[in-house]
Design an enzyme around this catalytic site. Structure first.
Site, PDB file in Angstrom:
ATOM      1  N   GLY A  70      39.658  36.255  31.174  1.00  0.00           N
ATOM      2  CA  GLY A  70      39.211  37.712  30.800  1.00  0.00           C
ATOM      3  C   GLY A  70      40.542  38.288  31.183  1.00  0.00           C
ATOM      4  N   GLU A 128      41.557  37.393  24.979  1.00  0.00           N
ATOM      5  CA  GLU A 128      41.873  36.923  26.163  1.00  0.00           C
ATOM      6  C   GLU A 128      41.438  35.478  26.465  1.00  0.00           C
ATOM      7  OE1 GLU A 128      43.449  37.871  28.876  1.00  0.00           O
ATOM      8  OE2 GLU A 128      43.899  39.921  28.152  1.00  0.00           O
ATOM      9  N   GLU A 132      46.082  27.472  34.833  1.00  0.00           N
ATOM     10  CA  GLU A 132      45.452  26.354  34.541  1.00  0.00           C
ATOM     11  C   GLU A 132      44.098  26.663  34.016  1.00  0.00           C
ATOM     12  OE1 GLU A 132      44.358  21.863  36.451  1.00  0.00           O
ATOM     13  OE2 GLU A 132      45.102  23.641  37.437  1.00  0.00           O
ATOM     14  N   PRO A 137      32.323  50.273  42.189  1.00  0.00           N
ATOM     15  CA  PRO A 137      33.637  51.112  42.314  1.00  0.00           C
ATOM     16  C   PRO A 137      34.958  50.179  43.138  1.00  0.00           C
ATOM     17  CG  PRO A 137      32.315  52.432  43.101  1.00  0.00           C
ATOM     18  CD  PRO A 137      31.506  50.975  42.874  1.00  0.00           C
ATOM     19  N   ASP A 138      34.722  49.011  44.065  1.00  0.00           N
ATOM     20  CA  ASP A 138      35.645  48.388  44.470  1.00  0.00           C
ATOM     21  C   ASP A 138      35.811  47.102  44.263  1.00  0.00           C
ATOM     22  OD1 ASP A 138      36.316  50.587  46.347  1.00  0.00           O
ATOM     23  OD2 ASP A 138      34.625  50.212  47.497  1.00  0.00           O
TER      24      ASP A 138
END
Length: 249
Positions: free
Chosen positions: A58, A74, A131, A100-101
């Site tokens: 991603g 991606e 890899e 949020p974190d």
């Protein structure tokens, strides 16, 4: 004076600097069945945060691309899978992860996609991935970020997909026994199935499988040779082939 005070409003009267900016990323939980085992496509991060740790493929969504376009870009960049292969994958949007974190760099919201697909080639690391590998589900340590949660949600989603579609036949040979088909379900669901009950459900579901003419095939061990089947014409299962009560992926 704050940045919001200094920035002029847009022509429509909306100040785009009035709110703190945040980033949008995509994460991909791509699973397959290999050697009678559920495998997941993972990349080893080549940079901080979590450098050297396993993660889902991603990355960040660019300003002028959609989340799905970013997901395919991606996936191709980080795993080396051919662009034509990635373009042909059926990616299903899983959900949005917005704690949020969840990312130590800044506020990051991720749109996750999942796919259960047969026959993908061996990956190789690219982009910011050192890899890339197919690894047996659960054979690795904790994943970076909140990717363990995303992957668990993805397994539940693909497990439910097997209940309502004929996707499991895609992981069998062109001609297969009901035992081989049952193995796919047991692998993805992570549960042993009752053989007579499974057989009855498969053979009474319209269009799920069709018998192959000719002699049965011996599959090894004791017992009589097993009958062979091909995928039927159906794409959806009516009624669905549900997991045993109390079990989920």
């Amino acid at each position: 004076m704050s940045l919001a005070d200094a920035a002029p409003p847009t022509a429509e009267g909306y100040d785009k600097y009035a709110f703190e900016p945040f980033a949008v990323t995509v994460d991909l939980a791509v699973l397959t069945v290999r050697e009678e085992s559920l495998h997941v496509l993972l990349v080893q991060r080549g940079q901080e945060p979590y450098a050297g740790e396993w993660a889902l493929p991603g990355g960040f969504v660019l300003p002028r691309e959609s989340a799905e376009t970013a997901a395919r870009r991606e996936l191709a960049e980080e795993t080396g899978l051919p662009e034509a292969t990635v373009a042909g994958l059926h990616l299903e949007q899983l959900r949005t992860y917005s704690d949020p974190d969840r990312d130590p760099r800044m506020r990051v919201v991720s749109v996750a996609f999942t796919a259960l697909v047969p026959g993908l080639p061996e990956p190789r690391g690219g982009g910011d991935a050192a890899e890339a590998r197919w690894l047996p589900y659960g054979s690795y340590g904790p994943l970076a970020f909140d990717h363990d949660r995303i992957l668990a949600d993805a397994r539940e989603r693909v497990g439910a997909k097997l209940e309502y579609t004929c996707l499991a036949t895609a992981f069998c040979p062109p001609e297969f026994t009901l035992g081989e088909l049952r193995q796919v379900y047991e692998t993805v669901w992570g549960v042993a199935l009752d053989r007579p009950n499974f057989r009855r459900k498969v053979l009474t579901t319209p269009g799920f499988v069709r018998a192959v003419e000719g002699p049965p095939r011996r599959t090894g061990g004791r017992g009589k040779p097993a009958a062979l089947y091909r995928a039927g014409e159906a794409t959806a299962l009516h009624p669905p082939l549900l997991r045993p009560e109390g079990h989920s992926s």
